[in-house]
Design a protein around this motif. Structure first.
Motif, PDB file in Angstrom:
ATOM      1  N   VAL A 113      63.920 -32.923  58.834  1.00 12.83           N
ATOM      2  CA  VAL A 113      63.019 -31.924  58.243  1.00 12.83           C
ATOM      3  C   VAL A 113      61.632 -32.124  58.844  1.00 12.83           C
ATOM      4  O   VAL A 113      61.047 -33.196  58.700  1.00 12.83           O
ATOM      5  CB  VAL A 113      62.945 -32.061  56.706  1.00 12.83           C
ATOM      6  N   LYS A 114      61.171 -31.096  59.552  1.00  9.56           N
ATOM      7  CA  LYS A 114      59.845 -31.184  60.150  1.00  9.56           C
ATOM      8  C   LYS A 114      58.938 -30.151  59.498  1.00  9.56           C
ATOM      9  O   LYS A 114      59.307 -28.983  59.378  1.00  9.56           O
ATOM     10  CB  LYS A 114      59.922 -30.936  61.659  1.00  9.56           C
ATOM     11  N   VAL A 115      57.784 -30.600  59.065  1.00 14.92           N
ATOM     12  CA  VAL A 115      56.816 -29.694  58.436  1.00 14.92           C
ATOM     13  C   VAL A 115      55.645 -29.518  59.397  1.00 14.92           C
ATOM     14  O   VAL A 115      55.085 -30.504  59.888  1.00 14.92           O
ATOM     15  CB  VAL A 115      56.319 -30.257  57.084  1.00 14.92           C
ATOM     16  N   ALA A 121      53.285 -30.316  52.088  1.00 16.09           N
ATOM     17  CA  ALA A 121      54.242 -31.228  52.731  1.00 16.09           C
ATOM     18  C   ALA A 121      54.733 -32.266  51.732  1.00 16.09           C
ATOM     19  O   ALA A 121      55.921 -32.600  51.707  1.00 16.09           O
ATOM     20  CB  ALA A 121      53.588 -31.902  53.941  1.00 16.09           C
ATOM     21  N   ILE A 144      57.290 -30.692  49.456  1.00 16.86           N
ATOM     22  CA  ILE A 144      58.572 -30.505  50.142  1.00 16.86           C
ATOM     23  C   ILE A 144      59.304 -31.842  50.248  1.00 16.86           C
ATOM     24  O   ILE A 144      60.488 -31.958  49.937  1.00 16.86           O
ATOM     25  CB  ILE A 144      58.346 -29.889  51.544  1.00 16.86           C
ATOM     26  N   GLU A 145      58.563 -32.870  50.646  1.00 15.39           N
ATOM     27  CA  GLU A 145      59.161 -34.199  50.796  1.00 15.39           C
ATOM     28  C   GLU A 145      59.781 -34.670  49.481  1.00 15.39           C
ATOM     29  O   GLU A 145      60.927 -35.123  49.439  1.00 15.39           O
ATOM     30  CB  GLU A 145      58.093 -35.196  51.271  1.00 15.39           C
ATOM     31  N   ALA A 166      65.569 -26.697  50.777  1.00 12.74           N
ATOM     32  CA  ALA A 166      64.564 -26.705  51.848  1.00 12.74           C
ATOM     33  C   ALA A 166      64.016 -25.297  52.078  1.00 12.74           C
ATOM     34  O   ALA A 166      62.814 -25.106  52.235  1.00 12.74           O
ATOM     35  CB  ALA A 166      65.172 -27.263  53.139  1.00 12.74           C
ATOM     36  N   ALA A 168      60.207 -24.254  51.351  1.00 14.59           N
ATOM     37  CA  ALA A 168      59.442 -23.715  52.480  1.00 14.59           C
ATOM     38  C   ALA A 168      58.857 -22.361  52.106  1.00 14.59           C
ATOM     39  O   ALA A 168      57.714 -22.041  52.450  1.00 14.59           O
ATOM     40  CB  ALA A 168      60.335 -23.601  53.712  1.00 14.59           C
ATOM     41  N   SER A 228      55.060 -24.372  57.863  1.00 14.49           N
ATOM     42  CA  SER A 228      56.414 -23.901  58.129  1.00 14.49           C
ATOM     43  C   SER A 228      57.325 -25.120  58.252  1.00 14.49           C
ATOM     44  O   SER A 228      56.862 -26.234  58.513  1.00 14.49           O
ATOM     45  CB  SER A 228      56.457 -23.040  59.388  1.00 14.49           C
ATOM     46  N   VAL A 229      58.596 -24.890  58.037  1.00 15.92           N
ATOM     47  CA  VAL A 229      59.548 -25.991  57.965  1.00 15.92           C
ATOM     48  C   VAL A 229      60.697 -25.727  58.935  1.00 15.92           C
ATOM     49  O   VAL A 229      61.217 -24.607  58.990  1.00 15.92           O
ATOM     50  CB  VAL A 229      60.107 -26.124  56.530  1.00 15.92           C
ATOM     51  N   THR A 236      64.407 -27.361  59.968  1.00 21.03           N
ATOM     52  CA  THR A 236      65.430 -28.335  59.605  1.00 21.03           C
ATOM     53  C   THR A 236      66.397 -28.495  60.766  1.00 21.03           C
ATOM     54  O   THR A 236      66.763 -27.518  61.395  1.00 21.03           O
ATOM     55  CB  THR A 236      66.190 -27.852  58.355  1.00 21.03           C
TER      56      THR A 236
END
Lengths: 265, 60
Positions: free
Chosen positions: A126-128, A176, A179-180, A227, A231, A238-239, A241
């Motif tokens: 998962v990248k934010v 972030a 989301i985490e 997710a 998001a 933006s996210v 995955t």
């Protein structure tokens, strides 16, 4: 025969016919080395290529490194659907299959407990990213037409822009964190990777969070939905995955030198 | 669906791969050709290499 053994992964035994025709680094055919109920997934490597100086030279070429990384990844990805798979660090090379079998025997207990922990679980990335537009500019606050002090207005505008940028950064950071935390509830474990350099990734925004989650296979869909929902609720970020991956980021801490974000052992 | 089916449909980004392959994966020792510390050295020199490649690109 003087071939070294490039070792991709350790897995619970499975039918070698399932990976028949699989090729690894340098196109070498992949085979299994067995010890009791464990197998190492291996391909031969010409001994000259396995020497430290030759390897070092290869790894320092981005093209070569990419080829090795992709081959390593492809073999692990081909094995993982068939059996619990413990990926090994890239460029794990032994002097031969006999030596690989010894390693399986010597590390048997630790390898087994690591495999047990990963059974039925996958890694999801998962990248934010902070939206680049919100980082740079907010709505312009031009001075009103009644202004008689353009210099002061200019300074005030600069100050406001800086404030907006800081606000956007804080907003992105708290988004972030939400989301985490929201995804953590659905995961077994989480590790933080270094944020990716946008010049390397080619991503538009700044990568502020680069996480790997260990997730039960049966919860992948739920995780993906969560997710997407998080998001959608978040502003200014933006996210992306990725996955599912074999659990590269979640090897037993006792087996790895990977610092990670720490895990209770 | 946000989990993209990258594994099947498109090439994995090299940066995502390297996050995992250079930092993750089990390290088992014993007669490795390259010591783990050496791999870390490679990673460092690689980062320098990648940075230099990036710098050669014209800014857009």
């Amino acid at each position: 025969m003087s071939e070294a053994s490039y070792t991709y992964a350790v897995a619970r035994s499975f039918d070698p016919a399932l990976i028949e025709g699989l090729h690894g680094v340098d196109g070498a055919p992949v085979h299994l080395v067995r010890h009791e109920d464990l197998v190492a997934v291996v391909s031969g490597l010409a001994s000259a290529d396995a020497e430290e100086s030759a390897l070092r030279a290869r790894l320092e070429s981005l093209e070569e490194l990419e080829a090795i990384a992709r081959a390593h990844y492809a073999v692990v990805a081909a094995v993982a659907p068939h059996s619990v798979t413990l990926p090994l660090r890239v460029v794990t090379i032994y002097s031969g299959d006999a030596r690989v079998a010894e390693v399986l025997r010597d590390d048997y207990a630790r390898l087994c407990s690591a495999l047990d922990r990963l059974a039925g679980r996958v890694e999801l990335g998962v990248k934010v990213y902070m939206d680049s537009s919100s980082a740079r500019s907010g709505p312009s606050t031009a001075a009103g037409p009644e202004s008689a002090t353009p210099g002061r207005d200019y300074l005030r505008q600069r100050r406001q822009q800086r404030q907006q940028r800081e606000d956007a950064q804080q907003q992105a950071a708290s988004a972030a964190r939400r989301i985490e935390a929201g995804l953590q509830e659905l995961a077994v474990d989480c590790r933080a990777h270094r944020p990716q350099d946008s010049q390397l990734s080619g991503a538009a925004g700044e990568n502020i969070l680069n996480l790997a989650y260990l997730v039960e296979v049966r919860r992948i869909e739920e995780f993906a939905r969560r997710a997407a929902r998080l998001a959608g609720e978040a502003n200014g970020v933006s996210v992306v995955t990725t996955g599912p991956w074999a659990p590269y980021s979640f090897v037993d801490p006792g087996l790895s030198s990977h610092g990670g974000s720490g895990e209770a052992s | 669906v946000i989990v993209r089916d990258e594994l099947a449909t498109q090439q994995i980004a090299l940066v995502d791969l390297l996050d995992r392959l250079l930092a993750g994966g089990v390290v088992v020792t014993g007669e490795l050709t390259l010591a783990i510390a050496d791999i870390d050295m490679v990673r460092i020199s690689l980062r320098a290499l990648i940075t230099s490649i990036v710098e050669e690109r014209p800014l857009t």
